[in-house]
Design a protein around this motif. Structure first.
Motif, PDB file in Angstrom:
ATOM      1  N   PRO A  17       0.831  -1.211   0.000  1.00  0.00           N
ATOM      2  CA  PRO A  17       0.000   0.000   0.000  1.00  0.00           C
ATOM      3  C   PRO A  17       0.865   1.260   0.000  1.00  0.00           C
ATOM      4  CG  PRO A  17      -0.852  -1.592   1.568  1.00  0.00           C
ATOM      5  CD  PRO A  17       0.464  -2.131   1.090  1.00  0.00           C
ATOM      6  N   VAL A  18       0.613   2.172  -0.945  1.00  0.00           N
ATOM      7  CA  VAL A  18       1.532   3.299  -1.141  1.00  0.00           C
ATOM      8  C   VAL A  18       1.589   4.221   0.077  1.00  0.00           C
ATOM      9  CG1 VAL A  18       1.439   3.316  -3.645  1.00  0.00           C
ATOM     10  CG2 VAL A  18      -0.271   4.600  -2.361  1.00  0.00           C
ATOM     11  N   GLU A  19       0.450   4.408   0.775  1.00  0.00           N
ATOM     12  CA  GLU A  19       0.451   5.302   1.934  1.00  0.00           C
ATOM     13  C   GLU A  19       1.400   4.789   3.011  1.00  0.00           C
ATOM     14  OE1 GLU A  19      -3.368   5.688  -0.294  1.00  0.00           O
ATOM     15  OE2 GLU A  19      -2.243   3.998   0.546  1.00  0.00           O
ATOM     16  N   ARG A  20       1.274   3.511   3.324  1.00  0.00           N
ATOM     17  CA  ARG A  20       2.147   2.925   4.346  1.00  0.00           C
ATOM     18  C   ARG A  20       3.596   2.888   3.874  1.00  0.00           C
ATOM     19  NH1 ARG A  20       0.518  -2.943   5.650  1.00  0.00           N
ATOM     20  NH2 ARG A  20       1.832  -3.378   3.835  1.00  0.00           N
ATOM     21  N   LEU A  21       3.794   2.571   2.602  1.00  0.00           N
ATOM     22  CA  LEU A  21       5.144   2.474   2.050  1.00  0.00           C
ATOM     23  C   LEU A  21       5.835   3.830   2.068  1.00  0.00           C
ATOM     24  CD1 LEU A  21       7.252   0.699   0.626  1.00  0.00           C
ATOM     25  CD2 LEU A  21       6.107   1.222  -1.544  1.00  0.00           C
ATOM     26  N   ILE A  22       5.128   4.874   1.632  1.00  0.00           N
ATOM     27  CA  ILE A  22       5.725   6.210   1.611  1.00  0.00           C
ATOM     28  C   ILE A  22       6.050   6.682   3.023  1.00  0.00           C
ATOM     29  CG2 ILE A  22       5.231   8.653   1.152  1.00  0.00           C
ATOM     30  CD1 ILE A  22       3.759   7.731  -1.368  1.00  0.00           C
ATOM     31  N   CYS A  23       5.156   6.423   3.960  1.00  0.00           N
ATOM     32  CA  CYS A  23       5.421   6.830   5.345  1.00  0.00           C
ATOM     33  C   CYS A  23       6.647   6.113   5.913  1.00  0.00           C
ATOM     34  CB  CYS A  23       4.201   6.559   6.220  1.00  0.00           C
ATOM     35  SG  CYS A  23       2.845   7.708   5.953  1.00  0.00           S
ATOM     36  N   SER A  24       6.779   4.827   5.602  1.00  0.00           N
ATOM     37  CA  SER A  24       7.942   4.076   6.103  1.00  0.00           C
ATOM     38  C   SER A  24       9.236   4.614   5.517  1.00  0.00           C
ATOM     39  CB  SER A  24       7.794   2.585   5.772  1.00  0.00           C
ATOM     40  OG  SER A  24       7.872   2.368   4.374  1.00  0.00           O
ATOM     41  N   LEU A  25       9.177   5.108   4.267  1.00  0.00           N
ATOM     42  CA  LEU A  25      10.357   5.694   3.637  1.00  0.00           C
ATOM     43  C   LEU A  25      10.519   7.161   4.005  1.00  0.00           C
ATOM     44  CD1 LEU A  25       9.924   4.145   0.067  1.00  0.00           C
ATOM     45  CD2 LEU A  25      11.668   3.514   1.749  1.00  0.00           C
ATOM     46  N   ALA A  26       9.408   7.858   4.255  1.00  0.00           N
ATOM     47  CA  ALA A  26       9.462   9.289   4.527  1.00  0.00           C
ATOM     48  C   ALA A  26      10.001   9.605   5.917  1.00  0.00           C
ATOM     49  CB  ALA A  26       8.078   9.909   4.361  1.00  0.00           C
ATOM     50  N   ILE A  27       9.674   8.777   6.901  1.00  0.00           N
ATOM     51  CA  ILE A  27      10.115   9.061   8.272  1.00  0.00           C
ATOM     52  C   ILE A  27      11.645   9.112   8.354  1.00  0.00           C
ATOM     53  CG2 ILE A  27      10.189   8.158  10.643  1.00  0.00           C
ATOM     54  CD1 ILE A  27       7.284   7.206  10.192  1.00  0.00           C
ATOM     55  N   PRO A  28      12.371   8.114   7.832  1.00  0.00           N
ATOM     56  CA  PRO A  28      13.828   8.247   7.814  1.00  0.00           C
ATOM     57  C   PRO A  28      14.298   9.402   6.943  1.00  0.00           C
ATOM     58  CG  PRO A  28      13.179   5.976   7.375  1.00  0.00           C
ATOM     59  CD  PRO A  28      11.940   6.803   7.332  1.00  0.00           C
ATOM     60  N   SER A  29      13.595   9.658   5.843  1.00  0.00           N
ATOM     61  CA  SER A  29      13.992  10.756   4.958  1.00  0.00           C
ATOM     62  C   SER A  29      13.818  12.106   5.635  1.00  0.00           C
ATOM     63  CB  SER A  29      13.175  10.715   3.665  1.00  0.00           C
ATOM     64  OG  SER A  29      13.487   9.576   2.899  1.00  0.00           O
ATOM     65  N   ILE A  30      12.732  12.273   6.394  1.00  0.00           N
ATOM     66  CA  ILE A  30      12.549  13.508   7.160  1.00  0.00           C
ATOM     67  C   ILE A  30      13.675  13.660   8.170  1.00  0.00           C
ATOM     68  CG2 ILE A  30      11.083  14.646   8.873  1.00  0.00           C
ATOM     69  CD1 ILE A  30       8.670  13.430   7.410  1.00  0.00           C
ATOM     70  N   ALA A  31      14.024  12.551   8.826  1.00  0.00           N
ATOM     71  CA  ALA A  31      15.125  12.592   9.793  1.00  0.00           C
ATOM     72  C   ALA A  31      16.428  12.992   9.107  1.00  0.00           C
ATOM     73  CB  ALA A  31      15.280  11.230  10.463  1.00  0.00           C
ATOM     74  N   ILE A  32      16.649  12.493   7.874  1.00  0.00           N
ATOM     75  CA  ILE A  32      17.856  12.848   7.125  1.00  0.00           C
ATOM     76  C   ILE A  32      17.864  14.336   6.800  1.00  0.00           C
ATOM     77  CG2 ILE A  32      19.061  12.540   4.914  1.00  0.00           C
ATOM     78  CD1 ILE A  32      18.064   9.615   4.972  1.00  0.00           C
ATOM     79  N   MET A  33      16.728  14.853   6.339  1.00  0.00           N
ATOM     80  CA  MET A  33      16.647  16.265   5.998  1.00  0.00           C
ATOM     81  C   MET A  33      16.814  17.146   7.230  1.00  0.00           C
ATOM     82  SD  MET A  33      16.429  16.332   2.775  1.00  0.00           S
ATOM     83  CE  MET A  33      16.244  18.102   2.672  1.00  0.00           C
ATOM     84  N   LEU A  34      16.199  16.732   8.348  1.00  0.00           N
ATOM     85  CA  LEU A  34      16.389  17.475   9.588  1.00  0.00           C
ATOM     86  C   LEU A  34      17.841  17.444  10.018  1.00  0.00           C
ATOM     87  CD1 LEU A  34      13.234  16.305  11.589  1.00  0.00           C
ATOM     88  CD2 LEU A  34      13.699  18.618  10.750  1.00  0.00           C
ATOM     89  N   THR A  35      18.479  16.296   9.797  1.00  0.00           N
ATOM     90  CA  THR A  35      19.888  16.148  10.138  1.00  0.00           C
ATOM     91  C   THR A  35      20.736  17.121   9.334  1.00  0.00           C
ATOM     92  OG1 THR A  35      19.624  13.821  10.689  1.00  0.00           O
ATOM     93  CG2 THR A  35      21.827  14.542  10.105  1.00  0.00           C
TER      94      THR A  35
END
Length: 446
Positions: A17-35
Motif C-alpha cells: 500500500p503506497v500510503e504505508r510504504l511512503i510513510c515508512s520511507l518518509a520518516i527516515p527521509s525527514i530525519a535525514i533532511m532534519l539532520t
C-alpha cells in the motif's frame, strides 16, 4: 541471493500500500533532511556566542555549502533516479555501474574544486558577499569547509543512492550519526579547545567524514548496490543519464547559491545584523522545509520503481497522498513559526536588531511556506521519471527565474523589506506556474 533480494524489494515497492510504504520511507527521509539542517543550525547556534560578525560569516558560507550540496545532489539524484528505474525494470548490472560512477566522479570533481577554492580563498570569500568586518571570520570558516567538501558531497551521493533504492533507514543512520557528532564537537572545539569559528568548521568537517564512512560501509550490506571501483564506468551514455536525472537538483541548489550571494551583497549595505538575521531565517526555513522534502524523498523511490514498472495509477495515488500530507504539515509549521518568530530568532543571536529583522523575515516566509509543497513534490516527480525539461523549469522557477528578478526589483523599491519579500513572492509565483506543468505530466501517464 542478491538477485532474489532485489526481487523482493521490487515486489515490495510495486505492491505494498503506497500510503504505508511512503510513510515508512518518509520518516527516515525527514530525519535525514532534519539532520542536514541541524549541521547548519548547530554551527549558527554555537557561533552566536562569538558575535554578530561571526554569525554573519556562517551566513556568508551558506551559498558555498549550497554549491557543495548541489554537486552532491547532482551526482546523487542523477545516479539515484536511474538506479530506481533500473531496479524497477530489474536491470541490476546497469544500476551497479551507475552507483559507482556517480560516487567516484563526485569525489574527483569536488576535490578539484576544493583545491581551486583554497588557492583563491580571499577572492572567493569576497565574492560570497563578506563585509570587511566579516571577512576574517569567513576565511577561517570557509577554508575548512573547502577541505571537507569532497567528503560532504560523497556522503550526499551515498545518501541519495540508498534512498532511491528504498534503504532510507541506513541513509538516516549515517546522516544522523554525523549530525549528533557535530552537535557534540561544536562546543568542544569552539569553547574547550578555544578554536573559535575555526572549531565550528572543523567539527562539521569531522562529522561529515564520519557520515560518509558509515554510509559507505552500511550501504554495502543487505540488498543494496555495492560501491566498487571495478564498476566505475566513466562513459558518455552513463553521464548522459546522470545529467538527465541530476540537472534539476543542480539548477535548484545552484540558483539558490547565486540568489544567496546576491542577498548577502544587498543585505551587507544594512550592516552585519542584516546578514546575520537573514542567515538565521534561511536555516530555520530549511528546517521547516525538511518536512516537505522528507515526504518528497519518501515518494521518489516509489515513483521511480512504479514508473519503471508502468504502474501509473499507483504512482498518481502516491503523488496526491504526498501533496495532501506535506501541505498540511507545512501549514501547521507556518502557524507555529509566525507566533513564536522573535523567540526562535533569539535562540541563535540575542541581538535586538537581529531579532527585529529576523522575526519579520520569518513571518513573511510563513505566508508562502504551505504553497511550496506542490512545487517541490511536482519537481521531484518530474525529475524521478526523467522529465528533465519540466523538472528543470520547476527547479529554476523558485530560486532563479522569479527570485533573482524579485530581488533586483523589490530591493531598490523597499530596501531591506524588499529583500525579505522576494522569497515568499517567488514561492507563490512558482506555485502558480507549477500547476499546468505538473497537470500535463500527470495526464500523460495512461
Amino acid at each position: 541471493m542478491a538477485i532474489k533480494q532485489q526481487s523482493n524489494k521490487f515486489i515490495q515497492m510495486t505492491t505494498a500500500p503506497v500510503e504505508r510504504l511512503i510513510c515508512s520511507l518518509a520518516i527516515p527521509s525527514i530525519a535525514i533532511m532534519l539532520t542536514t539542517a541541524f549541521y547548519n543550525m548547530a554551527d549558527t547556534y554555537f557561533v552566536g556566542s562569538l558575535g554578530t560578525s561571526a554569525v554573519g560569516a556562517v551566513g556568508i558560507a551558506f551559498p558555498l555549502m549550497a554549491i557543495i550540496q548541489a554537486m552532491g545532489l547532482f551526482f546523487g539524484q542523477g545516479s539515484g533516479n536511474y538506479i530506481s528505474r533500473a531496479l524497477g525494470a530489474e536491470e541490476t548490472e546497469g544500476a551497479s555501474k551507475m552507483a559507482a560512477t556517480g560516487f567516484f566522479t563526485a569525489l574527483i570533481v569536488m576535490a578539484s574544486l576544493s583545491i581551486l577554492g583554497l588557492l583563491n580563498l580571499p577572492s572567493l570569500v569576497r565574492l560570497l558577499g563578506a563585509t570587511e568586518t566579516i571577512l576574517p571570520y569567513a576565511m577561517e570558516y570557509i577554508s575548512f569547509i573547502l577541505v571537507a567538501s569532497p567528503w560532504m558531497a560523497a556522503a550526499m551521493v551515498l545518501n541519495q543512492q540508498l534512498r532511491f533504492q528504498g534503504s532510507a533507514v541506513i541513509a538516516m543512520v549515517g546522516m544522523l550519526t554525523g549530525a549528533i557528532l557535530n552537535v557534540f564537537l561544536d562546543p568542544l572545539f569552539i569553547f574547550v579547545f578555544d578554536l573559535g569559528i575555526r572549531g565550528a568548521a572543523q567539527a562539521t568537517m569531522c562529522s561529515q567524514i564520519v557520515s560518509m564512512a558509515i554510509l559507505l560501509i552500511g550501504g554495502s550490506k543487505k540488498d543494496n548496490i555495492r560501491i566498487r571501483f571495478k564498476h566505475f564506468s566513466p562513459r558518455l551514455s552513463i553521464y548522459r543519464e546522470m545529467i538527465r536525472g541530476g540537472i534539476p537538483a543542480l539548477l535548484r541548489q545552484g540558483l539558490m547559491s547565486i540568489s544567496t550571494i546576491v542577498i548577502n551583497h544587498f543585505a551587507g549595505v544594512y550592516g552585519d545584523a542584516a546578514i546575520a538575521a537573514i542567515s538565521i531565517v534561511n536555516r530555520i526555513y530549511i528546517l521547516a522545509g525538511s518536512i516537505m522534502f522528507g515526504f518528497g524523498q519518501g515518494f521518489q523511490p516509489v515513483c521511480g520503481f512504479n514508473y519503471g514498472a508502468k504502474l501509473y495509477a499507483r504512482l498518481k495515488r502516491a503523488f496526491w497522498f504526498c501533496i495532501r500530507l506535506s501541505s498540511a504539515g507545512l501549514l501547521l509549521t507556518s502557524v507555529v513559526f509566525a507566533i513564536f518568530a522573535p523567540r526562535i530568532i533569539a535562540l541563535f543571536r540575542n541581538d535586538p536588531e537581529v531579532i527585529r529583522i529576523g522575526a519579520l523575515g520569518l513571518r513573511l516566509h510563513c505566508i508562502s511556506l504551505p504553497f511550496t509543497a506542490w512545487l517541490v513534490i511536482c519537481n521531484m516527480m518530474t525529475q524521478t521519471i526523467g522529465k528533465a525539461l519540466e523538472a528543470s523549469l520547476l527547479s529554476m522557477s523558485r530560486q532563479g527565474i522569479f527570485l533573482l528578478p524579485a530581488l533586483f526589483i523589490l530591493t531598490p523599491l523597499k530596501g531591506l523589506l524588499g529583500i525579505q519579500l522576494s522569497l515568499p513572492a517567488s514561492d507563490i509565483v512558482g506555485f502558480i506556474v507549477a500547476i499546468p506543468l505538473a497537470t500535463r505530466v500527470l495526464r500523460q501517464m495512461k
